[in-house]
Design a protein around this motif. Structure first.
Motif, PDB file in Angstrom:
ATOM      1  N   LYS A   3       0.787  -1.200  -0.057  1.00 46.39           N
ATOM      2  CA  LYS A   3       0.123   0.039  -0.220  1.00 46.39           C
ATOM      3  C   LYS A   3       1.057   1.349   0.041  1.00 46.39           C
ATOM      4  CE  LYS A   3      -4.194   1.619   2.199  1.00 46.39           C
ATOM      5  NZ  LYS A   3      -5.142   1.801   3.364  1.00 46.39           N
ATOM      6  N   LYS A  37      -1.515   1.310  -5.166  1.00 46.01           N
ATOM      7  CA  LYS A  37      -2.577   1.206  -4.081  1.00 46.01           C
ATOM      8  C   LYS A  37      -2.472   2.430  -3.223  1.00 46.01           C
ATOM      9  CE  LYS A  37      -2.130  -3.893  -4.291  1.00 46.01           C
ATOM     10  NZ  LYS A  37      -1.811  -5.115  -3.593  1.00 46.01           N
ATOM     11  N   PRO A  97      -4.661   5.983  -1.334  1.00 46.27           N
ATOM     12  CA  PRO A  97      -6.011   6.294  -0.849  1.00 46.27           C
ATOM     13  C   PRO A  97      -6.678   6.891  -1.877  1.00 46.27           C
ATOM     14  CG  PRO A  97      -4.208   6.742   0.847  1.00 46.27           C
ATOM     15  CD  PRO A  97      -3.478   6.321  -0.415  1.00 46.27           C
ATOM     16  N   GLU A 141      -8.392   4.146  -4.065  1.00 52.60           N
ATOM     17  CA  GLU A 141      -9.324   3.317  -3.275  1.00 52.60           C
ATOM     18  C   GLU A 141     -10.522   4.308  -3.491  1.00 52.60           C
ATOM     19  OE1 GLU A 141      -8.005   2.385   0.514  1.00 52.60           O
ATOM     20  OE2 GLU A 141      -6.542   1.166  -0.182  1.00 52.60           O
TER      21      GLU A 141
END
Length: 540
Positions: free
Chosen positions: A328, A509, A511, A514
């Motif tokens: 991440k 990946k 924020p 997402e």
């Protein structure tokens, strides 16, 4: 005896055993080859003894050409004829043939000839079946050589020692170490001798190859091979330095067609991997390939499977360990991620630039593109933080005509804030080499070329780059609303900031990725298909 039998008698009498054998085969298909051979030898021996007892033979002349076959016997009753010369009809009719046979049988020799033919008739047996013949004859074993062994025998003809031949085979493209190890065992050397020789031989041409590929003429000459190598090794430059090293070692280490040290070296060069990194990775891969081939040669498929399993386990461990911090990307985010109050600007100024190191410089366009465009990755050790849409200032080395340092040139950053390796320690630029075509010279005028763009496109791994900035807030992404649609329009290297946008929203990946629910449109204009930039990434 009939026409065919008469011809047999005459031909055998005057030495043409081969033609007699052919006619005897035509007369009796059932007569085995061995029986015919024994009978022919018996007949020939009888004939020679017959001539000796009569004392009438003075000279026998034969010619290998069947159509010109002739004989001459010097005796009290001379006979001179040619059975195949149609122009001389000495024995053309059946009556002449009968008279000739009567003359011959007056001699004691012909009684022995008749006895020999009786022996032939008595020794006739039914033809032996194919299976029986195959079982009766034990053929000598024939060694079937594979390509590596044939190459080894070829070099042996020049007097080269076997170990030297082994090193040469290992250095050859396509064959390489995977073909040389079985050859070494075939030569009778222990694997402890074969493996080091093959590894050194395989690596010998790789070091000069990585440096020779920097020559533009050689690159153009090898362009078809380099294109194939680039396609096969296209995934080696993705990820961190550690992941690049592991993926290249695994690519070289699996002894399959299309892999190997030669392809790995060309792929690493085209992807701009540092020379030291590429060499150490290729060497590890060559050693792995040698161990796998040794296991296959000595222990068969089971040994090869065990060796491959060990290589896959090592590669998986390397990828897993290198990805621990990459699952991440959030360590460079604001809080909240869309807050632009903490955007870094002008961290480094003209008088105090940051000195980064070039990781790789890769040409991105094909031969028909209008100009040359390069993708340059610069290592900043995590000390040059930036956001997507900002620009990097570059100060080329040297002085201007007035003696002052070169001015700063701004280039849009072509990577996300995490860099192409997703470690947050690199930044990428998309630069087109600026040249000026002089119509009078009918060539590029070196005095009018772009100073900074040519400097960047000519860099090699390890070169220093003086960086200023980052600068700019105009092109930052409005991330507060995750439903925002983006319409991105660019020509040529103007695509640089949009590549950072796309990677942030769809590749990494983050924020922002997402949360994003909108649509992104990218329009890129270039002169032709060879000039497309980052097309492989868009396709993926």
């Amino acid at each position: 005896f009939g026409t065919s039998t008469t011809k047999i008698i005459i031909f055998i009498l005057f030495g043409t055993l081969q033609q007699a054998g052919n006619l005897m085969k035509m007369m009796s298909r059932r007569l085995s080859f061995a029986s015919a051979l024994v009978a022919a030898i018996l007949l020939l021996g009888t004939t020679v003894r017959g001539f000796s007892t009569t004392g009438n033979v003075g000279r026998i002349q034969t010619r290998p050409n069947f159509q010109q076959h002739a004989f001459s016997v010097e005796s009290s009753q001379s006979i001179s004829t040619s059975w195949l010369n149609k122009d001389k009809n000495i024995v053309d009719t059946n009556s002449n043939k009968i008279n000739l046979v009567k003359k011959v049988f007056k001699n004691r020799l012909l009684h022995k000839v008749a006895f020999a033919f009786c022996a032939i008739a008595m020794t006739q047996i039914p033809a032996v079946s194919h299976a029986a013949k195959k079982a009766a004859v034990v053929a000598a074993p024939i060694e079937h050589l594979h390509t590596g062994q044939k190459i080894a025998n070829f070099f042996r003809t020049f007097g080269i020692p076997d170990l030297g031949v082994l090193a040469i085979i290992s250095a050859l493209p396509v064959v390489e170490l995977r073909g040389a190890v079985p050859v070494g065992v075939w030569m009778g050397y222990p694997i402890s001798t074969v493996l080091p020789i093959c590894v050194l031989g395989n690596m010998a041409p790789i070091v000069p190859l990585l440096f020779l590929l920097r020559n533009e003429k050689l690159k153009n000459l090898m362009s078809p091979v380099l294109k194939r190598a680039e396609k096969k090794a296209s995934g080696l430059g993705v990820g961190s330095i550690q992941k690049q090293w592991s993926s290249l070692a695994a690519f070289v280490g699996i002894p399959l067609p299309g892999t190997g040290a030669w392809t790995g070296a060309m792929g690493a060069f085209l992807l701009g991997m540092p020379t030291a990194l590429a060499l150490s990775s290729i060497f590890t891969g060559v050693v792995s390939a040698g161990l796998i081939m040794s296991a296959l040669t000595l222990a068969g498929k089971k040994g090869g499977i065990v060796a491959l399993a060990a290589l896959f386990a090592f590669t998986f461990q390397q990828f897993s360990s290198s990805g621990d911090g990459e699952d991440k990307q959030d360590f460079l985010e604001a809080d909240p991620y869309w807050d632009q109050k903490t955007v870094p600007t002008n961290t480094y100024k003209n008088k105090t630039p940051y000195v980064g190191k070039v990781v790789s410089t890769k040409r991105m366009v094909g031969p028909k593109a209008t100009g040359e465009t390069c993708h340059i990755i610069i290592d900043h050790e995590g000390k040059y933080n930036y956001w997507e849409g900002q620009s990097m200032g570059v100060m080329p080395p040297g002085l201007r005509e007035n003696g002052k340092p070169q001015k700063v040139r701004l280039y849009s950053i072509a990577s996300s804030r995490y860099g192409d390796d997703m470690t947050g320690k690199t930044g990428s630029l998309c630069v087109r080499r600026a040249t000026y075509w002089d119509p009078e010279m009918k060539a590029d005028d070196p005095a009018k070329k772009g100073v900074c763009s040519n400097f960047l496109c000519d860099t090699v791994p390890g070169d220093d780059v003086m960086m200023t900035g980052p600068t700019g807030k105009v092109m930052l992404m409005p991330e507060e609303d995750p439903n925002t649609d983006y319409i991105m329009v660019a020509t040529g290297t103007g695509i640089a900031p949009y590549r950072g946008f796309v990677r942030r929203l769809f590749v990494e990946k983050t924020p922002a990725a997402e949360a994003y629910k909108g649509q992104a449109w990218l329009f890129l204009g270039v002169a032709n298909s060879d000039a497309l930039l980052y097309d492989d990434e868009w396709q993926d």
